[in-house]
Design a protein around this motif. Structure first.
Motif, PDB file in Angstrom:
ATOM      1  N   SER A  22      44.195  36.025  25.239  1.00 20.82           N
ATOM      2  CA  SER A  22      43.810  36.378  23.873  1.00 20.82           C
ATOM      3  C   SER A  22      42.480  37.131  23.871  1.00 20.82           C
ATOM      4  O   SER A  22      42.318  38.145  23.177  1.00 20.82           O
ATOM      5  CB  SER A  22      43.698  35.114  23.021  1.00 20.82           C
ATOM      6  OG  SER A  22      43.232  35.413  21.734  1.00 20.82           O
ATOM      7  N   GLY A  23      41.527  36.656  24.648  1.00 21.56           N
ATOM      8  CA  GLY A  23      40.230  37.332  24.741  1.00 21.56           C
ATOM      9  C   GLY A  23      40.355  38.733  25.306  1.00 21.56           C
ATOM     10  O   GLY A  23      39.703  39.668  24.824  1.00 21.56           O
ATOM     11  N   MET A  24      41.180  38.889  26.314  1.00 22.90           N
ATOM     12  CA  MET A  24      41.381  40.214  26.897  1.00 22.90           C
ATOM     13  C   MET A  24      42.071  41.159  25.912  1.00 22.90           C
ATOM     14  O   MET A  24      41.796  42.357  25.900  1.00 22.90           O
ATOM     15  CB  MET A  24      42.197  40.123  28.195  1.00 22.90           C
ATOM     16  CG  MET A  24      41.462  39.498  29.351  1.00 22.90           C
ATOM     17  SD  MET A  24      40.074  40.518  29.885  1.00 22.90           S
ATOM     18  CE  MET A  24      38.711  39.501  29.397  1.00 22.90           C
ATOM     19  N   ALA A  25      42.954  40.621  25.068  1.00 25.56           N
ATOM     20  CA  ALA A  25      43.609  41.457  24.056  1.00 25.56           C
ATOM     21  C   ALA A  25      42.579  41.971  23.056  1.00 25.56           C
ATOM     22  O   ALA A  25      42.606  43.146  22.673  1.00 25.56           O
ATOM     23  CB  ALA A  25      44.700  40.669  23.335  1.00 25.56           C
ATOM     24  N   TYR A  26      41.660  41.101  22.629  1.00 23.98           N
ATOM     25  CA  TYR A  26      40.612  41.541  21.705  1.00 23.98           C
ATOM     26  C   TYR A  26      39.675  42.552  22.363  1.00 23.98           C
ATOM     27  O   TYR A  26      39.251  43.523  21.734  1.00 23.98           O
ATOM     28  CB  TYR A  26      39.806  40.350  21.188  1.00 23.98           C
ATOM     29  CG  TYR A  26      40.586  39.479  20.242  1.00 23.98           C
ATOM     30  CD1 TYR A  26      41.256  40.026  19.152  1.00 23.98           C
ATOM     31  CD2 TYR A  26      40.664  38.108  20.424  1.00 23.98           C
ATOM     32  CE1 TYR A  26      41.974  39.236  18.286  1.00 23.98           C
ATOM     33  CE2 TYR A  26      41.374  37.301  19.566  1.00 23.98           C
ATOM     34  CZ  TYR A  26      42.033  37.883  18.490  1.00 23.98           C
ATOM     35  OH  TYR A  26      42.739  37.097  17.638  1.00 23.98           O
ATOM     36  N   LEU A  27      39.365  42.327  23.625  1.00 24.60           N
ATOM     37  CA  LEU A  27      38.520  43.278  24.348  1.00 24.60           C
ATOM     38  C   LEU A  27      39.222  44.627  24.483  1.00 24.60           C
ATOM     39  O   LEU A  27      38.617  45.688  24.282  1.00 24.60           O
ATOM     40  CB  LEU A  27      38.176  42.719  25.731  1.00 24.60           C
ATOM     41  CG  LEU A  27      37.268  43.589  26.597  1.00 24.60           C
ATOM     42  CD1 LEU A  27      35.897  43.711  25.949  1.00 24.60           C
ATOM     43  CD2 LEU A  27      37.149  42.983  27.974  1.00 24.60           C
ATOM     44  N   GLY A  28      40.508  44.607  24.801  1.00 24.49           N
ATOM     45  CA  GLY A  28      41.274  45.850  24.896  1.00 24.49           C
ATOM     46  C   GLY A  28      41.354  46.578  23.573  1.00 24.49           C
ATOM     47  O   GLY A  28      41.285  47.810  23.524  1.00 24.49           O
ATOM     48  N   ALA A  29      41.476  45.821  22.472  1.00 21.70           N
ATOM     49  CA  ALA A  29      41.511  46.449  21.146  1.00 21.70           C
ATOM     50  C   ALA A  29      40.183  47.126  20.848  1.00 21.70           C
ATOM     51  O   ALA A  29      40.147  48.232  20.296  1.00 21.70           O
ATOM     52  CB  ALA A  29      41.842  45.410  20.087  1.00 21.70           C
ATOM     53  N   GLY A  30      39.097  46.487  21.206  1.00 18.11           N
ATOM     54  CA  GLY A  30      37.782  47.096  20.991  1.00 18.11           C
ATOM     55  C   GLY A  30      37.593  48.354  21.814  1.00 18.11           C
ATOM     56  O   GLY A  30      37.067  49.364  21.329  1.00 18.11           O
ATOM     57  N   ILE A  31      38.033  48.308  23.052  1.00 20.78           N
ATOM     58  CA  ILE A  31      37.923  49.491  23.916  1.00 20.78           C
ATOM     59  C   ILE A  31      38.818  50.610  23.396  1.00 20.78           C
ATOM     60  O   ILE A  31      38.437  51.784  23.431  1.00 20.78           O
ATOM     61  CB  ILE A  31      38.264  49.117  25.370  1.00 20.78           C
ATOM     62  CG1 ILE A  31      37.174  48.211  25.941  1.00 20.78           C
ATOM     63  CG2 ILE A  31      38.435  50.359  26.234  1.00 20.78           C
ATOM     64  CD1 ILE A  31      37.497  47.615  27.291  1.00 20.78           C
ATOM     65  N   ALA A  32      39.992  50.248  22.887  1.00 18.56           N
ATOM     66  CA  ALA A  32      40.890  51.275  22.343  1.00 18.56           C
ATOM     67  C   ALA A  32      40.266  51.960  21.137  1.00 18.56           C
ATOM     68  O   ALA A  32      40.466  53.156  20.925  1.00 18.56           O
ATOM     69  CB  ALA A  32      42.229  50.652  21.953  1.00 18.56           C
ATOM     70  N   ILE A  34      37.225  52.675  20.710  1.00 21.47           N
ATOM     71  CA  ILE A  34      36.204  53.637  21.140  1.00 21.47           C
ATOM     72  C   ILE A  34      36.797  55.043  21.141  1.00 21.47           C
ATOM     73  O   ILE A  34      36.088  56.025  20.936  1.00 21.47           O
ATOM     74  CB  ILE A  34      35.647  53.255  22.524  1.00 21.47           C
ATOM     75  CG1 ILE A  34      34.825  51.968  22.399  1.00 21.47           C
ATOM     76  CG2 ILE A  34      34.797  54.362  23.112  1.00 21.47           C
ATOM     77  CD1 ILE A  34      34.326  51.419  23.715  1.00 21.47           C
ATOM     78  N   ALA A  35      38.106  55.134  21.312  1.00 16.26           N
ATOM     79  CA  ALA A  35      38.782  56.430  21.306  1.00 16.26           C
ATOM     80  C   ALA A  35      38.672  57.118  19.953  1.00 16.26           C
ATOM     81  O   ALA A  35      38.961  58.303  19.843  1.00 16.26           O
ATOM     82  CB  ALA A  35      40.249  56.262  21.685  1.00 16.26           C
ATOM     83  N   GLY A  36      38.270  56.403  18.917  1.00 17.96           N
ATOM     84  CA  GLY A  36      38.095  57.020  17.604  1.00 17.96           C
ATOM     85  C   GLY A  36      36.881  57.927  17.521  1.00 17.96           C
ATOM     86  O   GLY A  36      36.802  58.783  16.644  1.00 17.96           O
ATOM     87  N   PHE A  37      35.923  57.759  18.425  1.00 23.22           N
ATOM     88  CA  PHE A  37      34.729  58.603  18.396  1.00 23.22           C
ATOM     89  C   PHE A  37      35.028  60.033  18.827  1.00 23.22           C
ATOM     90  O   PHE A  37      34.482  60.981  18.272  1.00 23.22           O
ATOM     91  CB  PHE A  37      33.629  58.025  19.305  1.00 23.22           C
ATOM     92  CG  PHE A  37      33.021  56.771  18.778  1.00 23.22           C
ATOM     93  CD1 PHE A  37      32.365  56.764  17.562  1.00 23.22           C
ATOM     94  CD2 PHE A  37      33.103  55.601  19.500  1.00 23.22           C
ATOM     95  CE1 PHE A  37      31.801  55.609  17.072  1.00 23.22           C
ATOM     96  CE2 PHE A  37      32.542  54.439  19.017  1.00 23.22           C
ATOM     97  CZ  PHE A  37      31.889  54.435  17.797  1.00 23.22           C
ATOM     98  N   GLY A  38      35.893  60.200  19.807  1.00 23.18           N
ATOM     99  CA  GLY A  38      36.219  61.540  20.319  1.00 23.18           C
ATOM    100  C   GLY A  38      36.808  62.449  19.261  1.00 23.18           C
ATOM    101  O   GLY A  38      36.307  63.565  19.050  1.00 23.18           O
TER     102      GLY A  38
END
Length: 92
Positions: A22-32, A34-38
């Motif tokens: 569950s924690g890794m899923a939330y971390l992956g969502a946060g990293i994903a 970051i793609a909104g900045f580009g």
């Protein structure tokens, strides 16, 4: 006695794995996300260049506007894909 210890350890690993996933899923969502900045930076840059182009050639503003809108729509898809991936990771 040993059987109880092993059962407790197995239960701990099962619960730990669920929380870890569950924690890794939330971390992956946060990293994903970051793609909104580009796309934001790219669209801002493209809009600025389109405004410069219209200032140089006002008679071509229709073509510039259409081209800008199409390229902005294509650029936005990466941000939308990142949002969809983040929602899928969190909803899991």
């Amino acid at each position: 006695m040993l059987l109880n210890v092993l059962e407790g350890f197995a239960r701990f690993l099962t619960e730990y794995n669920e929380h870890f996933a569950s924690g890794m899923a939330y971390l992956g969502a946060g990293i994903a996300m970051i793609a909104g900045f580009g796309p934001g930076i790219g669209q801002g840059f493209a809009s600025g260049k389109a405004a410069e182009a219209v200032a140089r050639q006002p008679e071509a503003s229709g073509k510039i506007l259409v081209t800008t809108l199409v390229t902005q729509a294509v650029a936005e898809t990466t941000g939308l894909y990142a949002l969809i991936i983040a929602i899928l990771l969190i909803a899991k």
